[in-house]
Structures are given as structure tokens and as C-alpha cells.
Design an enzyme around this catalytic site. Structure first.
Site, PDB file in Angstrom:
ATOM      1  CG  HIS A  17      -1.857  -1.121   1.276  1.00  0.00           C
ATOM      2  ND1 HIS A  17      -3.032  -1.158   0.567  1.00  0.00           N
ATOM      3  CD2 HIS A  17      -1.772  -2.294   1.934  1.00  0.00           C
ATOM      4  CE1 HIS A  17      -3.640  -2.299   0.784  1.00  0.00           C
ATOM      5  NE2 HIS A  17      -2.901  -3.012   1.619  1.00  0.00           N
ATOM      6  CG  ASP A  71      10.212   3.492   9.731  1.00  0.00           C
ATOM      7  OD1 ASP A  71       9.404   2.589  10.003  1.00  0.00           O
ATOM      8  OD2 ASP A  71      11.399   3.284   9.438  1.00  0.00           O
TER       9      ASP A  71
END
Ligand code: ITT
Length: 192
Positions: A17, A71
Site C-alpha cells: 500500500h 517510517d
């Protein structure tokens, strides 16, 4: 139409994704994104930038190719920033429903997602952050996206991220902001 790539970045992630979201942004800059499946060094830290920086530099030193690491985490105000850098673990263990249970009876629903992008493109190391503010919904809604998307409503919207397609999520998202800033910086540093 075929995408012309002036640059290719290897995106070190197992999350498809994220690859779709980042590729959509990168297209606008004529940058191609290739998913890199190699194992990612994950240091323990409260700081997303530190986690992403170590993973990107470690990967670059092994493989010597241009790398992008991203992240992200969800920070909930009434839970003192939990799950933050532990978002991945918390999602795998208690998931969105666990977060909703922790927030039962709590009226302050404010939260934000933060993303940190690190690109190593020799001789440059670029670090950029992006945030999206919003709130935690009362129940999960939507089937799209991943992770905590069904419980996060960005400011100015009524829908959760999981009720939006990628282009709509990218108008608001932490990841879209961080990636756009990082690619703009890359392109000002590296001329074709
Ligand atoms: P990597 O392989 O790139 O590490 P990951 O899925 O583990 O992929 P992160 O560590 O960056 O991704 O993100 C930690 C968790 O935070 C992730 O598992 C999701 O549950 C949540 N998260 C991050 N970004 C999100 C987003 O845009 N929408 C919903 N949840 C998100």
C-alpha cells in the site's frame, strides 16, 4: 501512458500500500519507485527519523543503490502519543479495534500521523517529515488503504482514510507531504 523515469529509487518496504501511495506522488516528479524486499534493519528508538535513517544507510552500505525508507506512526493525544513508534507492533497485536477499546469513554479524539522519509542518493542523504492532524473515529469505517486507515479522519473531512482512494488520501497524508518534500529536495540537488 508510460512513466518516464529520470531517477529510480528502491523503496525498502514490505508494505504494498505504501508503494502505491509513494509511486503516485513520485510520478509527478518523473521518479520511478521500485519495491525492494530485502530485510530492513529496525533499531529500537522513540524517534522515527532515527529508525528510518539507520535502515536506509545500512541498506545503502550493503547494496550501493539509491534507497528510500519511510517510517510512520499514529500519535494519539489522549494516550500520550501512543502507539507512536510502536504502531506496527500495536497494529499487529490489538489492531484498530484495540485502539477503539482503549479510547472508550474518551471524548478527546485528537491524533496525528507522522511520516519520516529518508533517501540515500549518493552523495546526498535527505530526511523529510510530514504530518496530518485529525481525529480517531468512534467506529471503523471503509475498506481501502491499510493499518489504522479505518479509524483516522483527517481534519476538514468526514470520511476516514479507508473511505478514500489513493489520490484522495494523498491530498492529506503525512506520507504524501514527506515524500513530496524529499523528492523536491532531491531534484534540486541532482540535476538530470
Ligand atoms: P515497512 O515495511 O515500510 O516498515 P510497515 O507497514 O511496518 O511497513 P511502518 O513501520 O512505517 O510500516 O508503520 C507502522 C504502522 O503504522 C503500520 O503498520 C500501520 O499500522 C500504521 N500506519 C503507518 N502509516 C499509515 C497510514 O498511512 N495509514 C494507516 N496506518 C498507517
Amino acid at each position: 501512458m508510460k512513466n518516464t523515469c529520470n531517477y529510480t529509487l528502491f523503496f525498502l518496504t514490505d508494505n504494498k500500500h505504501k508503494v502505491l501511495e509513494v509511486s503516485e506522488i513520485a510520478k509527478k516528479y518523473n521518479v520511478c519507485i521500485e519495491q525492494e524486499h530485502a530485510s530492513k534493519l529496525e533499531i529500537q528508538s522513540m524517534d522515527l527519523a532515527e529508525i528510518a535513517w539507520y535502515a536506509a544507510v545500512n541498506h545503502y552500505l550493503h547494496y550501493r543503490k539509491p534507497v528510500l525508507v519511510e517510517d510512520a506512526g499514529l500519535f494519539i493525544k489522549s494516550l500520550n502519543g501512543f502507539p507512536g513508534p510502536y504502531s506496527s507492533y500495536v497494529f499487529r497485536t490489538i489492531g484498530s479495534n484495540g485502539i477503539l477499546r482503549l479510547m472508550e469513554g474518551i471524548d478527546d479524539r485528537e491524533a496525528y500521523f507522522e511520516s519520516v522519509v529518508v533517501i540515500v542518493y549518493e552523495p546526498y542523504i535527505i530526511i523529510e517529515k510530514g504530518r496530518v492532524y485529525g481525529e480517531i473515529s468512534r467506529e471503523p469505517r471503509g475498506e481501502k488503504g491499510f493499518g489504522f486507515d479505518p479509524i483516522f479522519i483527517p481534519k476538514g473531512e468526514k470520511r476516514t482514510f479507508a473511505e478514500m482512494d489513493i489520490a484522495e488520501k494523498n491530498k492529506y497524508s503525512h506520507r504524501a507531504k514527506a515524500v513530496s518534500k524529499a523528492l523536491e529536495k532531491l531534484l534540486t540537488l541532482v540535476k538530470v
